[in-house]
Each structure stands twice: as structure tokens, then as C-alpha cells.
Design an enzyme around this catalytic site. Structure first.
Site, short mmCIF file in Angstrom:
data_model
loop_
_atom_site.label_atom_id
_atom_site.label_comp_id
_atom_site.label_asym_id
_atom_site.label_seq_id
_atom_site.Cartn_x
_atom_site.Cartn_y
_atom_site.Cartn_z
N SER A 11 0.79 -1.24 0.00
CA SER A 11 0.00 0.00 0.00
C SER A 11 0.81 1.28 0.00
O SER A 11 0.29 2.33 -0.37
CB SER A 11 -0.95 0.02 1.20
OG SER A 11 -0.22 -0.13 2.41
N THR A 12 2.06 1.26 0.41
CA THR A 12 2.84 2.49 0.47
C THR A 12 4.13 2.34 -0.32
O THR A 12 4.75 1.27 -0.31
CB THR A 12 3.19 2.88 1.92
OG1 THR A 12 4.02 1.86 2.49
CG2 THR A 12 1.93 3.03 2.75
#
Length: 602
Positions: A11-12
Site C-alpha cells: 500500500s505504500t
């Protein structure tokens, strides 16, 4: 052997620096070797730094591409999709997550979760209902974890916002600043601020991004990034478009994978280089330059045509362009410079218009003579024009007020529903309505931002036009007493001022040409006044031409130089004023100026 496709997601972007990508890739490779599958390497399904909580990986990421590949038959039934765990596919609400999960299975694709070695297919779920319950449980837990993380992160940022006057939200800032050691303020980096001031001044003075970029590199001014190999036009554009120039900081949040403004901009967050009014005026100037030049950067070391993009043919409406024609050599044999003239581009391309030209130097001289006279003040400061400008400003103020009220109303309703949702056990209809309101808020906020920009430009444009009259005259005085570089800057600045003050210039190089319908109407009027038909026809033949007069026979005959003695041009101001300029044929500095209306026929 069946084909397997590996789907990798985190996600990052920071996770790319860690072990996540290697781990997910290696366990996929190990699984296909163990089970005799063929790992497809032609399609890469990786969502690196995309969230599955807001469904970004489906709406704009590789997982959405995988679903599309299934529909198109690029991924065939019987294939395998390998993921580390179900939460890599989705962390959205259970129903949304299950919709993605079931869509894949319905197409005959088997999903394998590598962390627990679970195999999901239509057959396995039919034969073992417990697997379905287990998958739903995993999806629900994944969403709850992400929702809790989101709430905690929001609480942290809300706390930071409340203390924004005490401590800055983040160390991130424009590259011409840095955060102070106590994190209470941002401070300028002097040498970089000096560079930004130059960029702003050059842009105000008429230079485009490309020209500014070239000058920065020519003067060997250091970039703001050590790894950069010289300045780029895109870097110049980002600086000139940054709201931080006037000290504003806009917080953002993400909704449905889109970044949207979160609350009103925080004023005086950064130290300002220019005022807010000057910033929006700068954007207006830059937008006008892009529109008038068709997006093309100015080239060369001179501004040969001060009126580029402004001048139109008064007869057919085509653009007036710079034309060149050769001249005979001097007595000593040295070549003379090419004669430059303004001519109708429509006629040049063979359209039905006249090919009468106007020597550029004479036209520029007549125009600049008008600018140096008192008529320019009246042209810019007309009371009727000011009233019209005030009406526009009033209208924009009303639109802004209405848009703000609408945004506030949507935000209030959204806050109520969000508070209800956080209590748990929220009906699907409420969650759907929240999404609808979030999208409405995004749309209305964008519209409000655009209205705010228009209002700021309207408030500053009339002031700009009035204040720049003296600057225009000063630039004209300087044009012929300077070196090449300064001459370029001065002519570029003058062209910039003209573009901001003038909407259009209609040129009539052969004087007024009448249509047959206009002549017939004038003839009827003369007869009604007592003229005989013969006398009216003689008068109209002498005063009302339907085409420029030619010397010689046929359409290829040269135009009579005397036929241009009635030539003139109409200047249309951006705020509504119109002036008709009639230069003396033999002395372009001698002009007659008439006040006209936008609808009058000169």
C-alpha cells in the site's frame, strides 16, 4: 500445464525499499515449481504503493487490469491467480471485496493464497461451505484493520491541524524553503528564493517556461535538486503554479483513489514571495500567453512581432501573419534586410480574401504612437468599462457565495453520516450515500476553486491594466536604446502587456471594403434623401469600394499604392473599449483616433 499469474501489492511506496516485493515474488515462484504450473512473465500485475482499502488497485491499478484481461480472454479459464493473502486483493468493505473475489472465481480462475496455501475455486466453495465463510471472515478482518488504521491516522492529523499554529504539520515544503529546527516555522533558503524571484519576474515580463528554462541554464544557475542535469521547463512550470508562492498550504485527503482538498487552504502557512493577488494575476498572464500563442514557446533572440496572436484580418477574420519579401541589393552590392509585412493568412493560402499587405515597421510605429498618446489612458480607464468590470466582479462574488454554501451543506451532511457509520453495523445504503456525497464534495470543491481563481483574476486585471499604462510607455521609450538581450526582454514585456490589455486588433490594409448589400442599402438611403439614382450611383462608385483597386488588367494586377490611403485598424480592449486608428499613409506617426463601439462598422 496450467498458467499461473502472480499478483503483488503493497500500500505504500516506502515498502518498495523493504522485503515485501522480494518475499511475494519468491513464494509465487516456489509455488508454481512445486505444483507444476507455468508462471506467466508477459503480464506483470503489480500494484506497488496502491491501496486496496479505497479500491485504488481495482479502479486504477493492476488488479483492475487483470479483471479486464479475463474479460477479453487474455487470461483463460483454468488459470491460477497467486497472491500472498486475500487482503492483498482487497481491504474494502466485505461486500465490495467479495464482489472482486467472486468475479474472478466465476470466470473459471482459481485463487491461491500463498501464506496459508488455501485454494479457492467455484468447485472448492461448493463442496466446502466453510471455506466461503472463512474467506468472508478474512475479508471482514482486513477491512476492519484498515478502517481502524485510517481512523487513527485521521485522528493524528486532526490533532496536528488543531495545533497548526504551534507546530507545522510536516517537514515537506517547497524546495526554496526548509523547516526550522524547532518545527515552528519555515524559513527561506536565500539563494533559492532569489532564483524563484527571477523566474517570477521573467514570467511576468513575457517569457514562457522554455525561454526561462534556457536562461537559467545559460546563466548556470544551480537547480534545487543535486541529481538534476540542468533546469527543465516542467520544473519552472511547477514553481510558477505553486500556491506556496503566496504562502498558502492546502491539505488533502484521498477519496475513491482520488486526492481531494481537505478543508480550506491554510493561509500564511509558508513565508510568501508574492501576494495572493499577484499570484492569480501571474496565472492569468500565463494562461493568456498559452492561449494567444497556441501553446508554442517563443523562439529566437528577438520578438519580431509584438502583436502575435492578436491581429486578425478585418475582411475575413483570418489571422494576420508576418510575411517577408526580398529587396534589391544596395549600390555597393551588399544585400538589404528582408522587407517584413503583415498580411492575411487566408489570402496567402488561396482563400477568398485580399492580399493587401501592411509594412510591419509602419504598422508598429502607428500602434506605438497610439500607446504613447493620451488616448491610451481613456481606453484603459473608461468609466463604462469600469462599471462593466464591477458587474462581472459582483456576479462572480455571488456565484462564489452560492458555491460555498453548497459545499458547506454537503460537508455537514457527510459529517453526520460519517459519525453514524463509525458507530458500527452501518446499512449498505448509508455507506453508498457517503460515497455519493464524497464525490459530490469533490466536484463542488473543484468548481469553487475555479470560481475563486476567476474572482481573483477579475479583481486584479482592471488594476493591472490601469497601472501598466506608464510601464508600456516606458518600455516603448527604451526599445531602441539597448543591447540585444535587453531588447528581447523589453519587447517581450511590451508584448505581454499588450496581450493583457487587448483582446483583438482588426486590420484593414486596403481601407474599408463594402459588400454589395451595404452599398444597396446606402443607395436606397441617398435616394430617400433626394439624390437622383444617377447621382447616387456616381457618389457610391467614388466612395464605396467593393474590392481594392488594382493597377493593370486582370486579377493578377498589382494593387494601387494609393488604394491603401484609407487603411486603418480597430483595437478591441479586453474590458470593452474600441478605438479605430487611421494612420497617415506617408507618416505613420501621424494618426487619427476615433472612439467606436464593438458593433460599429468603420
Amino acid at each position: 500445464m496450467p498458467t499461473a499469474y502472480s499478483y503483488v501489492r503493497f500500500s505504500t511506496p516506502d515498502q518498495l525499499k523493504g522485503d515485501s516485493l522480494r518475499r511475494q515474488t519468491e513464494i509465487s515462484q516456489a509455488y508454481v515449481e512445486e505444483h507444476g504450473l507455468t508462471l506467466d512473465t508477459t503480464l506483470h500485475f503489480r500494484d506497488l504503493g496502491l491501496s486496496a482499502f479505497d479500491r485504488s488497485n481495482v479502479t486504477r491499478g493492476a488488479l483492475g487490469g487483470f479483471l479486464e484481461a479475463i474479460k477479453r480472454g487474455r487470461v483463460e479459464p483454468g488459470s491460477f491467480l497467486l497472491v500472498e493473502s486475500l487482503d492483498r486483493l482487497s481491504r474494502a468493505e466485505v461486500l465490495d471485496a467479495f464482489a472482486v473475489f467472486s468475479d474472478i472465481l466465476k470466470q473459471g480462475i482459481t485463487i491461491v493464497t500463498l501464506a496459508d496455501r488455501m485454494v479457492y475455486s467455484q468447485e472448492s466453495l461448493r463442496s466446502n461451505f466453510g471455506n466461503l465463510i472463512g474467506s468472508l471472515s478474512i475479508m471482514a478482518r482486513a477491512h476492519e484493520e484498515s478502517a481502524m488504521k485510517s481512523r487513527r491516522l485521521k485522528a493524528v492529523w486532526d490533532n496536528k491541524r488543531e495545533k497548526i499554529e504551534e507546530k507545522k504539520l510536516t517537514a515537506r515544503c517547497p524546495q526554496w524553503m526548509r523547516l526550522s529546527e524547532d518545527r515552528s516555522r519555515f524559513e527561506f533558503i536565500p539563494e533559492r528564493v532569489e532564483t524563484v524571484r527571477k523566474i517570477v519576474d521573467w514570467s511576468r515580463g513575457g517569457l514562457g517556461n522554455t525561454a526561462i528554462n534556457k536562461r537559467l541554464n545559460a546563466e548556470e544557475i544551480p537547480t534545487f535538486t543535486k541529481s538534476a542535469k540542468g533546469w527543465q521547463a516542467s520544473s519552472v512550470d511547477k514553481i510558477l503554479a505553486s500556491h506556496a508562492l503566496y504562502g498558502a498550504f492546502q491539505m488533502h485527503t484521498r477519496v475513491e483513489g482520488k486526492t481531494i482538498p481537505d478543508g480550506d487552504p491554510v493561509g500564511d502557512y509558508f513565508p510568501a514571495i508574492i501576494t495572493k493577488e499577484d499570484f492569480f494575476l501571474l496565472q492569468s498572464i500565463r494562461q493568456g500567453r498559452r492561449t494567444d500563442s497556441g501553446g508554442k514557446a517563443r523562439k529566437g533572440n528577438d520578438v519580431p512581432n509584438l502583436f502575435s496572436g492578436l491581429v486578425k484580418c478585418g475582411y475575413c477574420g483570418s489571422s494576420i501573419v508576418m510575411l517577408g519579401s526580398a529587396r534589391s541589393n544596395k549600390a555597393d552590392g551588399t544585400p538589404r534586410p528582408m522587407r517584413k509585412s503583415l498580411g492575411c493568412d487566408g489570402a496567402r493560402r488561396g482563400h477568398n480574401c485580399y492580399g493587401v499587405q501592411w509594412e510591419y515597421t509602419a504598422f508598429e510605429t502607428s500602434f506605438l504612437t497610439f500607446c504613447q498618446g493620451v488616448q491610451l489612458d481613456n481606453f484603459i480607464r473608461d468609466e463604462a468599462i469600469d462599471a462593466q468590470s464591477n458587474n462581472v466582479t459582483l456576479s462572480l462574488n455571488q456565484l462564489v457565495a452560492a458555491a460555498k454554501a453548497e459545499v458547506d451543506d454537503i460537508q455537514t451532511r457527510l459529517n453526520r453520516l460519517t459519525a453514524l457509520a463509525e458507530m458500527g453495523d452501518t446499512p449498505m445504503t448509508i455507506l453508498t450515500r457517503i460515497r455519493e456525497l464524497e464525490l459530490q464534495l469533490l466536484e463542488k470543491t473543484d468548481a469553487l476553486d475555479e470560481l475563486d481563481k476567476q474572482l481573483s483574476i477579475a479583481l486584479t486585471s482592471s488594476q493591472y491594466r490601469a497601472e501598466k499604462v506608464a510601464d508600456v510607455r516606458a518600455l516603448i521609450e527604451r526599445m531602441n536604446t539597448m543591447d540585444e538581450q535587453t531588447r528581447f526582454d523589453v519587447r517581450a514585456a511590451l508584448a505581454e502587456h499588450l496581450r493583457h490589455m487587448i483582446h483583438r486588433i482588426d486590420v484593414f490594409p486596403a481601407g474599408t471594403i463594402y459588400t454589395q448589400a451595404e452599398i444597396d442599402q446606402r443607395r436606397d438611403s441617398l435616394i430617400a434623401q433626394g439624390y437622383s439614382k444617377k447621382r447616387a450611383d456616381i457618389y457610391l462608385a467614388e466612395t464605396h469600394r467593393t474590392a481594392p483597386k488594382r493597377l493593370g488588367q486582370g486579377k493578377r494586377g498589382r494593387y494601387d499604392p494609393n488604394a491603401s490611403k484609407g487603411r486603418h485598424f480597430n483595437i478591441y480592449g479586453k474590458s470593452g473599449g474600441v478605438r479605430s486608428i487611421y494612420p497617415d499613409h506617408d507618416d505613420p506617426q501621424s494618426i487619427i483616433v476615433n472612439i467606436a463601439s464593438r458593433t460599429s462598422k468603420v
